[in-house]
Design an enzyme around this catalytic site. Structure first.
Site, PDB file in Angstrom:
ATOM      1  N   ARG A 186     -52.286 -16.415   0.349  1.00 35.27           N
ATOM      2  CA  ARG A 186     -51.695 -16.525   1.682  1.00 35.27           C
ATOM      3  C   ARG A 186     -51.721 -15.178   2.402  1.00 35.27           C
ATOM      4  O   ARG A 186     -51.922 -15.118   3.617  1.00 35.27           O
ATOM      5  CB  ARG A 186     -50.266 -17.069   1.597  1.00 35.27           C
ATOM      6  CG  ARG A 186     -50.188 -18.530   1.179  1.00 35.27           C
ATOM      7  CD  ARG A 186     -48.767 -19.032   1.225  1.00 35.27           C
ATOM      8  NE  ARG A 186     -48.246 -19.059   2.579  1.00 35.27           N
ATOM      9  CZ  ARG A 186     -46.947 -19.021   2.890  1.00 35.27           C
ATOM     10  NH1 ARG A 186     -46.042 -18.938   1.916  1.00 35.27           N
ATOM     11  NH2 ARG A 186     -46.540 -19.061   4.144  1.00 35.27           N
TER      12      ARG A 186
ATOM     13  N   CYS B 260     -42.003 -12.070   4.004  1.00 33.92           N
ATOM     14  CA  CYS B 260     -42.781 -13.132   3.355  1.00 33.92           C
ATOM     15  C   CYS B 260     -43.227 -14.087   4.447  1.00 33.92           C
ATOM     16  O   CYS B 260     -43.657 -13.651   5.506  1.00 33.92           O
ATOM     17  CB  CYS B 260     -41.940 -13.819   2.269  1.00 33.92           C
ATOM     18  SG  CYS B 260     -40.341 -14.441   2.862  1.00 33.92           S
TER      19      CYS B 260
END
Length: 283
Positions: A179, A237
């Site tokens: 990611r 994040c």
């Protein structure tokens, strides 16, 4: 107070009237899974807090998927669970600790430090054949949770943007390497990362579901960050949840002063004018 507590330590304190156990189980792909799991079975005496409904604030479309909750609103909810200045809070989940770490961070942000995350979480409790219950909790008498907000624990999007021009800190992204590289993104509209960010997948803090030793965490974080002071580490994040796991790991490793960019990638990528490192640039 140590940031994590073992099942054995929790069992030894199980009858302490100051103990408040919070079930934070959650599934990002099924928002009701955590509550359903709690109702089916949970640690005896535990209460439930929902990531979206309790541990996050109101969505605007530009403040990320899990913005920080309003401190006064969260304080009232905590007081409704019988939490006050004398309480000892233990949080757990079934995902390696990120949702429990979110509560741990929020409590510290509100100025409350008598909080711990159950090492090994739900699986460790089941393995130890700990006491269980099911169904909704019987609510305790309302208590007053006093907020002593710690604003220095967080940085906002403007600070992160300004940091690109005049570096004051280093951003650390807790998402998986895939990611971070912009590949396989399923939660946010754009895949990529903030320019200059380093990557430390939060699951690297664990070994077979338990936090690694303080010494091992210290060595791994130092290998990543070199001589950069821990007061200059800002964790982020996708939405400000798993970044809290990295903050907890920092604490275990003996590194103080880490901060959270709560909006994280989901807020950052909501404005196309912000600089981004996209997957096409990493090919």
């Amino acid at each position: 107070m140590h940031a994590v507590i073992s099942v054995q330590q929790l069992q030894q304190q199980f009858n302490d009237p100051k103990l408040v156990i919070i079930d934070c189980r959650h599934d990002l792909s099924d928002p009701q899974a955590g509550r359903n799991a709690y109702l089916a079975s949970h640690i005896k005496g535990a209460y439930f807090l929902h990531l979206d409904e309790d541990l996050a604030g109101v969505l605007t479309g530009h403040n990320g998927r899990h913005p920080l909750p309003d401190p006064a609103v969260l304080a009232k909810k905590l007081g409704a669970l019988g939490i006050d200045a004398q309480s000892h809070v233990v949080a757990y989940d079934a995902s390696g600790g990120p949702f429990a770490a979110r509560l741990w961070f929020l409590l510290r942000w509100l100025g409350f430090e008598r909080c711990q995350v159950l090492d090994g979480g739900w699986a460790a409790w089941l393995q130890a054949e700990g006491a269980l219950a099911s169904g909704p909790a019987t609510m305790p008498a309302q208590k007053e949770f006093l907020v002593q907000l710690q604003p220095d624990y967080i940085v906002n999007v403007d600070a992160v943007l300004a940091n690109l021009s005049v570096p004051q800190f280093t951003v650390i992204d807790a998402r998986s390497a895939e990611r971070f590289a912009g590949r396989g993104e399923t939660l946010d509209a754009i895949g990529g990362h903030i320019p200059g960010a380093k990557n430390r997948f939060f699951m690297l803090n664990l070994d077979q579901g338990y936090f690694k030793s303080s010494e091992q965490l210290h060595n791994e974080w130092r290998d990543l960050m070199g001589d950069i002071p821990s007061t200059e580490w800002v964790q982020q994040c996708g939405s400000g949840v798993t970044a809290c796991h990295n903050l907890l790991a920092m604490e275990l490793a003996g590194f103080k002063g880490g901060r959270l960019y709560a909006g994280s990638w989901s807020e950052w990528c909501s404005d196309a004018s912000r600089p981004m490192v996209l997957s096409s640039e990493l090919a």
